[in-house]
Design an enzyme around this catalytic site. Structure first.
Site, short mmCIF file in Angstrom:
data_model
loop_
_atom_site.label_atom_id
_atom_site.label_comp_id
_atom_site.label_asym_id
_atom_site.label_seq_id
_atom_site.Cartn_x
_atom_site.Cartn_y
_atom_site.Cartn_z
N ASN A 9 0.68 -1.20 0.11
CA ASN A 9 -0.04 0.11 0.11
C ASN A 9 0.85 1.30 0.05
O ASN A 9 1.44 1.58 0.85
CB ASN A 9 -0.95 0.02 1.26
CG ASN A 9 -1.73 1.27 1.54
OD1 ASN A 9 -1.86 2.17 0.69
ND2 ASN A 9 -2.48 1.34 2.43
N TRP A 10 1.18 1.82 -1.24
CA TRP A 10 1.91 3.02 -1.08
C TRP A 10 1.58 4.24 -0.73
O TRP A 10 2.16 5.13 -0.49
CB TRP A 10 2.43 3.16 -2.75
CG TRP A 10 3.15 2.13 -3.45
CD1 TRP A 10 3.26 0.74 -3.11
CD2 TRP A 10 3.52 1.98 -4.65
NE1 TRP A 10 4.20 0.11 -3.94
CE2 TRP A 10 4.00 0.79 -5.16
CE3 TRP A 10 3.60 2.97 -6.09
CZ2 TRP A 10 4.74 0.51 -6.30
CZ3 TRP A 10 3.84 2.63 -7.26
CH2 TRP A 10 4.56 1.35 -7.28
N LYS A 11 0.39 4.18 -0.15
CA LYS A 11 -0.36 5.47 0.12
C LYS A 11 -0.11 6.60 -0.48
O LYS A 11 0.04 6.48 -1.92
CB LYS A 11 -0.03 5.52 1.66
CG LYS A 11 -0.02 4.44 2.54
CD LYS A 11 -0.01 4.56 4.04
CE LYS A 11 -0.34 3.25 4.88
NZ LYS A 11 -0.18 3.29 6.35
N HIS A 95 -9.55 1.10 4.76
CA HIS A 95 -8.15 1.20 5.44
C HIS A 95 -8.41 2.22 6.71
O HIS A 95 -9.19 3.10 6.73
CB HIS A 95 -7.19 1.97 4.51
CG HIS A 95 -5.98 1.86 5.13
ND1 HIS A 95 -5.69 2.80 6.24
CD2 HIS A 95 -4.71 0.90 5.21
CE1 HIS A 95 -4.13 2.45 6.58
NE2 HIS A 95 -3.93 1.37 5.70
N GLU A 97 -7.20 4.53 7.88
CA GLU A 97 -6.85 6.08 7.63
C GLU A 97 -8.09 6.57 6.92
O GLU A 97 -8.45 7.68 7.12
CB GLU A 97 -5.51 6.27 6.74
CG GLU A 97 -4.31 6.19 7.57
CD GLU A 97 -3.04 5.51 6.84
OE1 GLU A 97 -2.96 5.45 5.50
OE2 GLU A 97 -2.10 5.06 7.57
N GLU A 167 -5.62 -5.14 10.54
CA GLU A 167 -4.54 -3.99 10.80
C GLU A 167 -4.75 -3.25 11.96
O GLU A 167 -5.63 -2.26 12.29
CB GLU A 167 -4.54 -2.96 9.62
CG GLU A 167 -4.24 -3.68 8.17
CD GLU A 167 -3.55 -2.56 7.34
OE1 GLU A 167 -2.76 -2.58 6.71
OE2 GLU A 167 -4.12 -1.55 7.08
N GLY A 173 2.56 2.25 10.78
CA GLY A 173 3.20 3.20 10.64
C GLY A 173 3.92 3.78 11.94
O GLY A 173 4.66 4.73 12.05
N SER A 212 3.26 -2.10 10.47
CA SER A 212 4.83 -2.21 10.43
C SER A 212 5.44 -3.66 10.25
O SER A 212 6.28 -4.11 10.73
CB SER A 212 5.09 -1.88 11.85
OG SER A 212 4.48 -0.46 12.20
N GLY A 233 2.63 -0.97 4.26
CA GLY A 233 2.74 0.58 3.94
C GLY A 233 4.56 0.78 3.96
O GLY A 233 4.75 0.50 2.66
N GLY A 234 4.89 1.21 4.98
CA GLY A 234 6.30 1.94 4.98
C GLY A 234 7.27 1.07 4.07
O GLY A 234 7.93 1.31 3.30
P1 PGA Z 1 2.65 0.08 7.67
O1 PGA Z 1 1.35 0.49 7.11
O2 PGA Z 1 3.08 -1.10 7.28
O3 PGA Z 1 3.48 1.41 7.36
O4 PGA Z 1 2.61 0.12 8.95
C1 PGA Z 1 0.26 -0.68 6.87
C2 PGA Z 1 -1.01 0.04 6.42
O5 PGA Z 1 -1.28 1.00 6.69
O6 PGA Z 1 -1.67 -0.71 5.44
#
Ligand code: PGA
Length: 252
Positions: A9-11, A95, A97, A167, A173, A212, A233-234
């Protein structure tokens, strides 16, 4: 046997040049072997160009969000059919977010889930609790509410063409990762909840862990019985970091 799905997930990160470099690094480094699938979810403006770069490769394409509407006067929104049109096979819905920052409700997320499926796209339904909810002992209740929004309106059968991502919000993050045991406990709960609607299907649904996840902790998480991959994500923003997780899936 369930296949692993390793999803990036490149956000809201990158640029034309950065996304081209990232996806070419990933495509070039897909580990040998079977039993896993890779997926990238770039920001909307880069979907079409990434689609042409992954075409013919072992990497699938997904989007990070979708409208629950089919078409029409919804300024700024993207229809499921448009995602399909540019080559998306998957879309992330709900998600944390989106839920926390943009106020998406579980009902709206369920509508997006159904709209995506109607357009032939596999939704990745995100569920997860905040730290306060975990500390209050309400993790399962929160997850159930998020799952039931889909189960109650559409039934368990729709999960035949869907993925779930657990998640924990406190792990996204933050560098804090759920331990494999903590994650497994919730994954098992999710599968049991689906099994009340359809026991057979519950065994087939992929349940990803997100929060993470990285090369160093991937093998431990993926070794758990009910963890079928990751939503990353990251660590999906650098080809070598993402491929380290893909390698862990290939070895598991
Ligand atoms: P993260 O994000 O790996 O940076 O914790 C995961 C996500 O939000 O899908």
């Amino acid at each position: 046997m369930r296949e692993f799905l390793v999803a990036g997930n490149w956000k809201m990160n990158g640029s034309t040049a950065a996304s081209e470099a990232l996806i070419s690094g990933i495509v070039a480094g897909v580990p040998a072997g079977s039993g896993f699938r890779l997926l990238v979810c770039p920001p909307f403006p880069y979907l079409a160009s990434v689609a042409s770069q992954v075409s013919g490769s072992a990497v699938a394409l997904g989007a990070q969000n979708v409208s629950e509407h089919e078409f029409g006067a919804f300024t700024g929104e993207t229809a499921p059919s448009m995602l399909r049109d540019v080559g998306c096979d998957y879309v992330i819905v709900g998600h944390s977010e989106r839920r926390a920052i943009y106020g998406e409700t579980s009902e709206q997320v369920a509508a997006k889930f159904m709209a995506a499926q109607a357009a032939g796209i596999t939704p990745i339904l995100c569920v997860g609790e905040t730290l306060e909810e975990r500390e209050a002992g309400t993790t399962n209740k929160v997850i159930d509410e998020q799952l039931d929004a889909v189960l109650d309106t559409a039934g368990a059968a729709v999960f035949a063409a869907a993925v779930i991502a657990y998640e924990p919000v406190w792990a996204i993050g933050t560098g804090l990762t759920a331990t494999p045991e903590q994650a497994q406990e919730v994954h098992q709960h999710i599968r049991a909840r689906l099994a009340t609607g359809n026991a057979d299907l519950a065994q087939k649904v992929q349940i990803l862990y997100g929060g993470s996840m990285k090369g160093e902790n991937a093998a431990g998480l993926l070794s758990m019985r009910d963890i079928d991959g990751g939503l990353i994500g990251g660590a999906s923003l650098k080809a070598s970091d993402f491929l380290a997780i893909a390698e862990a899936a290939a070895q598991s």
